[in-house]
Enzyme design. Structure first.
Site, PDB file in Angstrom:
ATOM      1  N   HIS A 219       0.828  -1.204   0.000  1.00  0.00           N
ATOM      2  CA  HIS A 219       0.000   0.000   0.000  1.00  0.00           C
ATOM      3  C   HIS A 219       0.857   1.246   0.000  1.00  0.00           C
ATOM      4  O   HIS A 219       2.004   1.248   0.448  1.00  0.00           O
ATOM      5  CB  HIS A 219      -0.954   0.010   1.207  1.00  0.00           C
ATOM      6  CG  HIS A 219      -0.316   0.416   2.501  1.00  0.00           C
ATOM      7  ND1 HIS A 219      -0.066   1.736   2.846  1.00  0.00           N
ATOM      8  CD2 HIS A 219       0.131  -0.324   3.561  1.00  0.00           C
ATOM      9  CE1 HIS A 219       0.488   1.797   4.034  1.00  0.00           C
ATOM     10  NE2 HIS A 219       0.638   0.560   4.505  1.00  0.00           N
ATOM     11  N   CYS A 220       0.296   2.321  -0.560  1.00  0.00           N
ATOM     12  CA  CYS A 220       0.871   3.656  -0.410  1.00  0.00           C
ATOM     13  C   CYS A 220      -0.233   4.496   0.227  1.00  0.00           C
ATOM     14  O   CYS A 220      -0.856   4.032   1.189  1.00  0.00           O
ATOM     15  CB  CYS A 220       1.361   4.203  -1.754  1.00  0.00           C
ATOM     16  SG  CYS A 220       0.225   3.980  -3.134  1.00  0.00           S
ATOM     17  N   ILE A 221      -0.521   5.671  -0.280  1.00  0.00           N
ATOM     18  CA  ILE A 221      -1.615   6.459   0.291  1.00  0.00           C
ATOM     19  C   ILE A 221      -2.960   6.034  -0.307  1.00  0.00           C
ATOM     20  O   ILE A 221      -3.875   5.617   0.397  1.00  0.00           O
ATOM     21  CB  ILE A 221      -1.396   7.969   0.078  1.00  0.00           C
ATOM     22  CG1 ILE A 221      -0.115   8.427   0.790  1.00  0.00           C
ATOM     23  CG2 ILE A 221      -2.591   8.759   0.617  1.00  0.00           C
ATOM     24  CD1 ILE A 221      -0.150   8.231   2.295  1.00  0.00           C
TER      25      ILE A 221
END
Length: 243
Positions: free
Chosen positions: A140-142
């Protein structure tokens, strides 16, 4: 809230073919957005149900990872600049983790076969590499649209999938994945075994990444990279001329 919407989680699966064209190890990734502290327990429950053993955090830390580790899920810090591409150190960490889980990525091209997997061998010893563990890796990132799918694409390319196929596979499951900078970079990315990222030009991955990140920062003044269609656009050809 008792559960999270299934649409938040995108599963990307690739079965690596063997030398005799039979099915090889199954590579599984779950792409999602950044969990909030309020809903961490729901993310843990969802990821456990999907067989996740590891979480790659490709953005800045914003939640306590202890709850994941208490449930046997390891959290790996692989953050890099939003809208950009990962430096060589992050790519190496990614490949090492994928090889540990799936036994499919290549550093030096040396491989050995077990009953079910093709396994990286970093030395001349037959026992140098442990058996792959399996399961799935969550990334995941943002928002789960840039850095996270980019790391998944790199892993698929390292496993032998052509870049265009890796891009199409991910985009068919997660709409809006990648920005124009990341797409251009993926098009010329070469697996680590090749030691160069531009065929015939001898440009190292680290130098390309440095020039790319410098151009991104100059174009955006340190802000997030513009998405395709926005006013600010990245000029790949201008970068290539510098190389």
């Amino acid at each position: 809230m008792t559960s999270l919407p299934a649409r938040l989680f995108t599963e990307v699966t690739y079965t690596k073919p063997t030398a005799n064209s039979g099915p090889g190890p199954v590579i599984r990734f779950i792409i999602h957005d950044c969990p909030s502290e309020m809903h961490l327990d729901l993310y843990v429950r969802e990821l456990l149900a999907r067989g996740v053993t590891d979480v790659i955090r490709a953005c800045e830390p914003s939640y306590n990872k202890l709850i994941f580790e208490q449930h046997g899920i390891r959290v790996h810090e692989m953050g890099f600049v939003d809208g950009s591409v990962p430096p060589p150190k992050i790519i190496s960490q990614l490949i090492e983790l994928c090889n540990e889980r799936f036994g499919i990525c290549r550093f030096d091209g040396k491989r050995r076969k077990s009953s079910n997997h093709v396994i990286l061998n970093n030395s001349d010893s037959e026992d140098a590499s442990p058996e792959p563990i399996g399961g799935a890796i969550a990334v995941h990132c943002i928002a789960g649209l840039g850095r996270a799918p980019l790391l998944v694409a790199i892993a698929l390319i390292e496993a032998g999938l052509p870049a265009i196929d890796a891009i199409q596979l991910i985009r068919s499951r997660r709409r809006g994945a990648f920005n124009s900078v990341q797409l251009k970079w993926l098009e010329i990315y070469r697996p680590q075994k090749s030691k160069i990222s531009l065929v015939g030009e001898g440009i190292s991955t680290s130098r390309f990444g440095m020039l790319l990140n410098n151009r991104i920062r100059a174009m955006n003044g340190g802000d997030e990279v513009s998405q395709p269609g926005e006013k600010k656009r990245f000029s790949f050809f201008g970068l290539k001329n510098q190389l």
